[in-house]
Design an enzyme around this catalytic site. Sequence first.
Site, short mmCIF file in Angstrom:
data_model
loop_
_atom_site.label_atom_id
_atom_site.label_comp_id
_atom_site.label_asym_id
_atom_site.label_seq_id
_atom_site.Cartn_x
_atom_site.Cartn_y
_atom_site.Cartn_z
N ASN A 14 -4.49 -17.54 3.09
CA ASN A 14 -4.25 -17.17 4.48
C ASN A 14 -5.62 -16.86 5.08
OD1 ASN A 14 -3.63 -15.92 6.87
ND2 ASN A 14 -2.10 -14.52 5.97
N ARG A 96 -1.48 -21.01 4.98
CA ARG A 96 -0.94 -20.65 6.28
C ARG A 96 -1.76 -21.40 7.33
NH1 ARG A 96 -0.85 -14.64 8.96
NH2 ARG A 96 0.18 -15.25 10.88
N HIS A 184 3.79 -16.30 14.06
CA HIS A 184 4.33 -15.37 13.04
C HIS A 184 5.61 -15.91 12.41
CE1 HIS A 184 1.98 -12.01 15.23
NE2 HIS A 184 1.36 -12.31 14.10
N GLY A 213 1.75 -6.04 13.71
CA GLY A 213 0.54 -5.88 12.90
C GLY A 213 -0.65 -5.81 13.85
N ARG A 244 -6.01 -8.01 21.34
CA ARG A 244 -5.60 -9.04 22.32
C ARG A 244 -4.68 -8.43 23.37
NH1 ARG A 244 -3.17 -12.86 17.84
NH2 ARG A 244 -4.31 -11.77 16.22
N MET A 287 -4.08 1.34 14.74
CA MET A 287 -3.06 2.28 15.19
C MET A 287 -3.20 3.65 14.50
SD MET A 287 -0.57 2.93 17.15
CE MET A 287 0.21 1.51 17.91
N ARG A 288 -3.65 3.66 13.25
CA ARG A 288 -3.83 4.95 12.55
C ARG A 288 -4.82 5.84 13.27
NH1 ARG A 288 -4.35 1.85 6.95
NH2 ARG A 288 -5.41 0.53 8.42
N GLY A 331 2.25 -4.17 9.46
CA GLY A 331 1.52 -2.90 9.28
C GLY A 331 2.01 -1.75 10.13
N ILE A 332 2.12 -1.95 11.44
CA ILE A 332 2.56 -0.87 12.32
C ILE A 332 4.08 -0.69 12.22
CG2 ILE A 332 2.72 -0.13 14.74
CD1 ILE A 332 0.06 -1.66 15.24
N GLY A 333 4.81 -1.79 12.23
CA GLY A 333 6.27 -1.72 12.17
C GLY A 333 6.76 -1.04 10.90
N GLU A 382 4.73 -12.86 3.93
CA GLU A 382 4.44 -14.24 4.33
C GLU A 382 3.96 -15.07 3.14
OE1 GLU A 382 2.13 -12.12 7.17
OE2 GLU A 382 2.64 -13.55 8.73
P1 ADP Z 1 -2.62 -8.18 10.24
O1 ADP Z 1 -1.98 -8.81 9.00
O2 ADP Z 1 -2.15 -8.78 11.55
O3 ADP Z 1 -4.10 -8.01 10.16
P2 ADP Z 1 -1.20 -5.77 9.40
O4 ADP Z 1 0.20 -6.24 9.32
O5 ADP Z 1 -1.93 -5.49 8.14
O6 ADP Z 1 -2.08 -6.70 10.35
O7 ADP Z 1 -1.21 -4.45 10.32
C1 ADP Z 1 -2.38 -3.81 10.67
C2 ADP Z 1 -2.02 -2.63 11.58
O8 ADP Z 1 -1.12 -1.77 10.87
C3 ADP Z 1 -3.21 -1.80 12.01
O9 ADP Z 1 -3.12 -1.51 13.39
C4 ADP Z 1 -3.02 -0.52 11.22
O10 ADP Z 1 -3.48 0.58 11.92
C5 ADP Z 1 -1.51 -0.44 11.11
N1 ADP Z 1 -1.13 0.47 10.01
C6 ADP Z 1 -1.29 0.27 8.69
N2 ADP Z 1 -0.86 1.37 8.00
C7 ADP Z 1 -0.45 2.26 8.93
C8 ADP Z 1 0.07 3.59 8.87
N3 ADP Z 1 0.27 4.21 7.71
N4 ADP Z 1 0.40 4.21 10.04
C9 ADP Z 1 0.21 3.58 11.21
N5 ADP Z 1 -0.29 2.35 11.34
C10 ADP Z 1 -0.61 1.69 10.22
#
Ligand code: ADP
Length: 403
Positions: A14, A96, A184, A213, A244, A287-288, A331-333, A382
């Site tokens: 990926n 991917r 996605h 994410g 974005r 987001m963290r 990640g966020i979800g 994925e």
């Molecule tokens: P991608 O694959 O699109 O790079 P991810 O699915 O890994 O992204 O998601 C990344 C996002 O998830 C980031 O904004 C990160 O801050 C958020 N994230 C990861 N762990 C946590 C957490 N424990 N609490 C809040 N947000 C989180």
Amino acid sequence: MTPTDTKDVILTLNAGSSSIKFAIFSAVNDAEYLMQGEIEGIGKRPRFHARDRNGAAIAGPQAIKADASVHDLMQVLLEWINRHLEGRKIVAAGHRVVLGGLEHAEPVLIEAAVLDRLRALIPLVPVHQPRNLEPIDALAKLNPTMPQVACFDTSFHRTMPEVAQLYGLPRKFTDEGARRYGFHGLSYEYIAGVLPKIDDRAAKGRTVVAHLGNGASMCAMIGGRSVATTMGFSPLGGLVMGTRPGELDPGILLWLMQAKGMDDKAIESMLYHDCGLKGVSGISNDMRDLLASDDPHAKQAIALFNYRICWELGALAAAAGGLDALVFTAGIGENASAVREAVCQQSSWLGIELDAPANARGAERISTRTSRVSVWVIPTDEERVIAMHTLKLVQRLPERGVA
Ligand code: ADP
């Protein structure tokens, strides 16, 4: 069908703008996951790390020379993987690929003509598509007999009704490819695949999946098939994302060009790297960081992120003719309970009743038993979808490098 040996493995790749993630799965029917890793910081300070199936570190982080080409990186990666396979053999690689266009509603075995067609799509997604294709070229040179498979982010959305794929543009541009493709798709396909085991009503009914994410989008499904999605022509549209902007009035782009004197490259770079959570907060795209901050701009960035999800949830429910279930993933979800809570509370008019304690402790079901809409948190995978498709296509091959 060509049988696979229990020692055969599938490599999934990926490739993003500054990283290449990989995973290794056994090439048997349930594709057992064996290890995964990543080369990060490509173009700046590339470094490699890997973990075994239990999440324990088995490599790195180790630095790679800064001027390494993608070919060099793939060579380093293949050599490392082969050293750690303990007698197993990579029999195919699955990639991917962001855009398959209208013609690829399914994954495809990569041959010269396929690659030419995918290259022809580069002008539509100039940032992502070349990154996805480079490792394919490199692997073809490093291991010419190994079958490679492309799995597209857009394929899952080819079930959308024609009207959901159109923009109000002159027909000439639609015919030339200015359409709503959706992205996605591998994540949505994974969720659609596991839903029957989790919630039969959600699997058969009208379900919105929120993939939140760094990149973020939402998809409305009926019976596990995409009927509408928030991303369109490019991965820039729809929700507010890490860097974005999501939905923009096209007039803003005209203003940036005409009044601010920005050219296409400057606008492209801003849209991909400086907008979204990062642009609104002025602090971070993560987001963290924003959840931990007291800064009013961080709070406003989160509020806008949530507001746009609620807005699109209403729109997707309208497109699907109702809502039976909502799924949070990525990640966020999967991790940000505060985001899920805000979205569910602001969307209670749709029949969503949040089980706050279940949400706070990270339960799989986060809606109450009496909620008309069931709400779930389901980790996406994925890589597994890529591995399963690759395995399926390779097993159909007449004797071609598969034991
Ligand atoms: P991608 O694959 O699109 O790079 P991810 O699915 O890994 O992204 O998601 C990344 C996002 O998830 C980031 O904004 C990160 O801050 C958020 N994230 C990861 N762990 C946590 C957490 N424990 N609490 C809040 N947000 C989180």
